[in-house]
Scaffold this motif. Structure first.
Motif, PDB file in Angstrom:
ATOM      1  N   SER A 116     104.379  35.281   8.053  1.00 51.34           N
ATOM      2  CA  SER A 116     104.242  34.354   6.947  1.00 51.34           C
ATOM      3  C   SER A 116     102.910  33.671   7.311  1.00 51.34           C
ATOM      4  N   PRO A 117     101.826  34.128   6.873  1.00 47.06           N
ATOM      5  CA  PRO A 117     100.552  33.597   7.178  1.00 47.06           C
ATOM      6  C   PRO A 117     100.390  32.112   6.559  1.00 47.06           C
ATOM      7  N   ASP A 118     101.088  31.762   5.601  1.00 41.98           N
ATOM      8  CA  ASP A 118     100.960  30.454   5.082  1.00 41.98           C
ATOM      9  C   ASP A 118     101.355  29.365   5.767  1.00 41.98           C
ATOM     10  N   GLU A 119     102.311  29.850   6.765  1.00 39.51           N
ATOM     11  CA  GLU A 119     102.994  28.659   7.687  1.00 39.51           C
ATOM     12  C   GLU A 119     101.946  28.151   8.664  1.00 39.51           C
ATOM     13  N   SER A 120     101.809  26.858   8.766  1.00 36.27           N
ATOM     14  CA  SER A 120     100.992  26.320   9.844  1.00 36.27           C
ATOM     15  C   SER A 120     101.720  26.457  11.307  1.00 36.27           C
ATOM     16  N   ASP A 121     103.064  26.432  11.518  1.00 37.46           N
ATOM     17  CA  ASP A 121     103.535  26.447  12.763  1.00 37.46           C
ATOM     18  C   ASP A 121     103.557  27.854  13.366  1.00 37.46           C
ATOM     19  N   ASP A 122     102.841  28.115  14.511  1.00 32.35           N
ATOM     20  CA  ASP A 122     102.771  29.614  14.871  1.00 32.35           C
ATOM     21  C   ASP A 122     104.272  30.257  15.140  1.00 32.35           C
ATOM     22  N   LEU A 123     105.246  29.576  15.451  1.00 37.09           N
ATOM     23  CA  LEU A 123     106.439  29.938  15.655  1.00 37.09           C
ATOM     24  C   LEU A 123     106.906  30.576  14.494  1.00 37.09           C
ATOM     25  N   LEU A 124     106.942  29.916  13.302  1.00 43.87           N
ATOM     26  CA  LEU A 124     107.279  30.401  12.004  1.00 43.87           C
ATOM     27  C   LEU A 124     106.288  31.595  11.429  1.00 43.87           C
ATOM     28  N   ARG A 125     104.846  31.420  11.596  1.00 44.92           N
ATOM     29  CA  ARG A 125     103.973  32.441  10.972  1.00 44.92           C
ATOM     30  C   ARG A 125     104.311  33.747  11.638  1.00 44.92           C
ATOM     31  N   LEU A 126     104.923  33.933  12.831  1.00 47.16           N
ATOM     32  CA  LEU A 126     105.252  35.316  13.537  1.00 47.16           C
ATOM     33  C   LEU A 126     106.689  35.480  13.451  1.00 47.16           C
ATOM     34  N   GLY A 127     107.465  34.713  12.919  1.00 49.40           N
ATOM     35  CA  GLY A 127     108.941  35.001  12.636  1.00 49.40           C
ATOM     36  C   GLY A 127     109.751  34.809  14.064  1.00 49.40           C
ATOM     37  N   LEU A 128     109.126  34.163  15.227  1.00 48.01           N
ATOM     38  CA  LEU A 128     109.848  34.280  16.189  1.00 48.01           C
ATOM     39  C   LEU A 128     110.863  33.170  16.029  1.00 48.01           C
ATOM     40  N   HIS A 129     110.711  32.199  15.342  1.00 48.65           N
ATOM     41  CA  HIS A 129     111.919  31.400  15.208  1.00 48.65           C
ATOM     42  C   HIS A 129     113.288  31.975  14.977  1.00 48.65           C
ATOM     43  N   ARG A 130     113.200  33.426  14.578  1.00 53.99           N
ATOM     44  CA  ARG A 130     114.414  34.061  14.360  1.00 53.99           C
ATOM     45  C   ARG A 130     115.184  34.442  15.885  1.00 53.99           C
ATOM     46  N   LEU A 131     114.287  34.395  16.781  1.00 54.38           N
ATOM     47  CA  LEU A 131     114.777  34.811  18.131  1.00 54.38           C
ATOM     48  C   LEU A 131     115.751  33.442  18.533  1.00 54.38           C
ATOM     49  N   PRO A 132     116.876  34.070  19.270  1.00 59.84           N
ATOM     50  CA  PRO A 132     117.767  32.852  19.872  1.00 59.84           C
ATOM     51  C   PRO A 132     116.829  32.302  20.976  1.00 59.84           C
ATOM     52  N   ILE A 133     116.954  30.993  21.225  1.00 51.90           N
ATOM     53  CA  ILE A 133     115.946  30.480  22.048  1.00 51.90           C
ATOM     54  C   ILE A 133     116.545  30.446  23.470  1.00 51.90           C
ATOM     55  N   GLY A 134     117.938  30.594  23.475  1.00 52.28           N
ATOM     56  CA  GLY A 134     118.451  30.689  24.823  1.00 52.28           C
ATOM     57  C   GLY A 134     118.194  32.017  25.420  1.00 52.28           C
ATOM     58  N   GLU A 135     117.783  33.205  24.589  1.00 52.51           N
ATOM     59  CA  GLU A 135     117.720  34.415  25.321  1.00 52.51           C
ATOM     60  C   GLU A 135     116.124  34.733  25.400  1.00 52.51           C
ATOM     61  N   PHE A 136     115.177  34.174  24.510  1.00 51.55           N
ATOM     62  CA  PHE A 136     113.914  34.558  24.571  1.00 51.55           C
ATOM     63  C   PHE A 136     113.051  33.292  24.644  1.00 51.55           C
ATOM     64  N   PRO A 137     113.489  32.393  25.575  1.00 52.59           N
ATOM     65  CA  PRO A 137     112.704  31.068  25.922  1.00 52.59           C
ATOM     66  C   PRO A 137     110.930  31.696  26.159  1.00 52.59           C
ATOM     67  N   ARG A 138     110.606  32.502  26.856  1.00 57.52           N
ATOM     68  CA  ARG A 138     109.204  32.737  27.215  1.00 57.52           C
ATOM     69  C   ARG A 138     108.637  33.392  25.970  1.00 57.52           C
ATOM     70  N   LEU A 139     109.115  34.141  25.244  1.00 61.49           N
ATOM     71  CA  LEU A 139     108.625  34.989  24.282  1.00 61.49           C
ATOM     72  C   LEU A 139     108.459  33.945  23.021  1.00 61.49           C
ATOM     73  N   ARG A 140     109.246  33.065  22.892  1.00 58.95           N
ATOM     74  CA  ARG A 140     109.112  32.072  21.826  1.00 58.95           C
ATOM     75  C   ARG A 140     107.767  30.939  22.360  1.00 58.95           C
ATOM     76  N   GLY A 141     107.895  30.887  23.683  1.00 65.66           N
ATOM     77  CA  GLY A 141     106.821  29.673  24.118  1.00 65.66           C
ATOM     78  C   GLY A 141     105.334  30.319  23.897  1.00 65.66           C
ATOM     79  N   LEU A 142     105.247  31.729  23.854  1.00 66.36           N
ATOM     80  CA  LEU A 142     103.937  32.055  23.784  1.00 66.36           C
ATOM     81  C   LEU A 142     103.314  32.444  22.327  1.00 66.36           C
ATOM     82  N   ALA A 143     104.231  31.796  21.366  1.00 67.09           N
ATOM     83  CA  ALA A 143     103.874  31.726  20.009  1.00 67.09           C
ATOM     84  C   ALA A 143     102.373  31.596  19.601  1.00 67.09           C
ATOM     85  N   PRO A 144     101.905  30.283  20.525  1.00 69.94           N
ATOM     86  CA  PRO A 144     100.307  30.038  20.273  1.00 69.94           C
ATOM     87  C   PRO A 144      99.501  30.989  20.637  1.00 69.94           C
TER      88      PRO A 144
END
Length: 233
Positions: A172-200
Motif C-alpha cells: 500500500s504505497p499511499d500508507e505513511s506507516d512502514d508496517l502498513l505500506r509493506l503489509g507486515l501488519h498482517r503477520l502475528p506479532i507474537g510469531e514475527f516480532p523481528r520481521l515486523r521490527g525491520l519494517a523501516p
C-alpha cells in the motif's frame, strides 16, 4: 537487379531485415509486454513483415529468446586487463544490475533460461562473460577451478539480488506507516516480532547500496577462504 543476400530481407522502406534488427525489436516487445507478449506474429507485425520470413533468422520462439538473452548479455563489459580483481568484479556486478534494471522483463531469461541448457549448447554470447571472468581471475593468479568457483559465487549472488530488487515490496504505497505500506501488519506479532521490527529498513530498501554490502561480504569471504592468488611475475 542483384538479389539481396539470403541472410537479409529488404522491407518496403529499404531497410534490411537482419537478425540484429529482429532481436532489437523482440527486446522492445519484451520490455513493453513481457516474455509472454512476444510471438512471431506480433514480431512480424512490429517489423512490417510476414512472420514466415522471420524463421530464416530464428527457427522458433526458443531460439528468439536465446538471441535476446545473448544480445543483452553482450552489453556486459568485463575488463580482462590489469587491475585488482575484486574491483573489476564489482564493476561487472554493477553492470549486470544496470542491465537488469534497464530490461527487467528479460531478467528471467538471463537467470533461469541458461540453467536448462547444457553449457556447450548455449549461445556463444551468453558464455563470453564466463570466459572473460575466468581470463581475468586466472591472470590474477587463481587456479582455473578457483576462478570458476568465484564466478559461480558472484553470479549466484547477482541473480538473487536482481530478482529480489525487482520484486514488488510495497503493498500500500499511499500508507505513511512502514508496517502498513509493506503489509507486515498482517503477520502475528507474537510469531514475527523481528520481521515486523525491520519494517523501516525494508521500506527504505536501496538496491545500489544493498548490492555493495553484498559484494563486501562476498568478496571479503572469497578472499579469506580461497588461496591467495600468486602475483603475476
Amino acid at each position: 537487379m542483384a538479389k539481396a543476400p539470403a541472410h537479409r530481407s529488404i522491407h518496403s522502406d529499404g531497410v534490411p531485415i537482419t537478425r540484429e534488427r529482429i532481436l532489437a525489436c523482440a527486446l522492445d516487445l519484451i520490455d513493453r509486454d513481457g516474455i509472454d507478449g512476444l510471438s512471431m506474429r506480433r514480431l512480424g507485425k512490429a517489423l512490417g513483415r510476414d512472420p514466415m520470413t522471420l524463421y530464416r533468422h530464428a527457427p522458433n520462439k526458443a531460439a528468439l529468446l536465446d538471441g535476446v538473452a545473448e544480445s543483452v548479455l553482450g552489453q556486459l563489459e568485463v575488463d580482462t586487463g590489469a587491475g585488482e580483481w575484486t574491483a573489476q568484479l564489482r564493476e561487472v556486478a554493477r553492470g549486470f544490475r544496470r542491465l537488469a534494471l534497464a530490461h527487467p522483463q528479460v531478467v528471467p531469461l538471463l537467470v533461469t533460461r541458461p540453467l536448462s541448457t547444457p553449457l556447450g549448447l548455449r549461445p556463444l554470447g551468453t558464455l563470453r562473460p564466463l570466459e572473460n571472468i575466468l581470463t581475468l581471475l586466472t591472470a590474477a593468479g587463481f587456479t582455473d577451478a578457483d576462478a570458476l568457483h568465484v564466478y559461480r559465487a558472484l553470479f549466484g549472488f547477482l541473480y538473487g539480488h536482481v530478482l529480489n530488487e525487482l520484486q514488488e515490496l510495497v503493498e500500500s504505497p499511499d500508507e505513511s506507516d512502514d508496517l502498513l505500506r509493506l503489509g507486515l501488519h498482517r503477520l502475528p506479532i507474537g510469531e514475527f516480532p523481528r520481521l515486523r521490527g525491520l519494517a523501516p529498513v525494508l521500506a527504505s530498501y536501496d538496491g545500489a547500496a544493498e548490492l555493495e554490502r553484498g559484494l563486501d561480504i562476498l568478496l571479503s569471504g572469497l578472499t579469506a577462504t580461497l588461496a591467495e592468488p600468486d602475483s603475476p611475475g
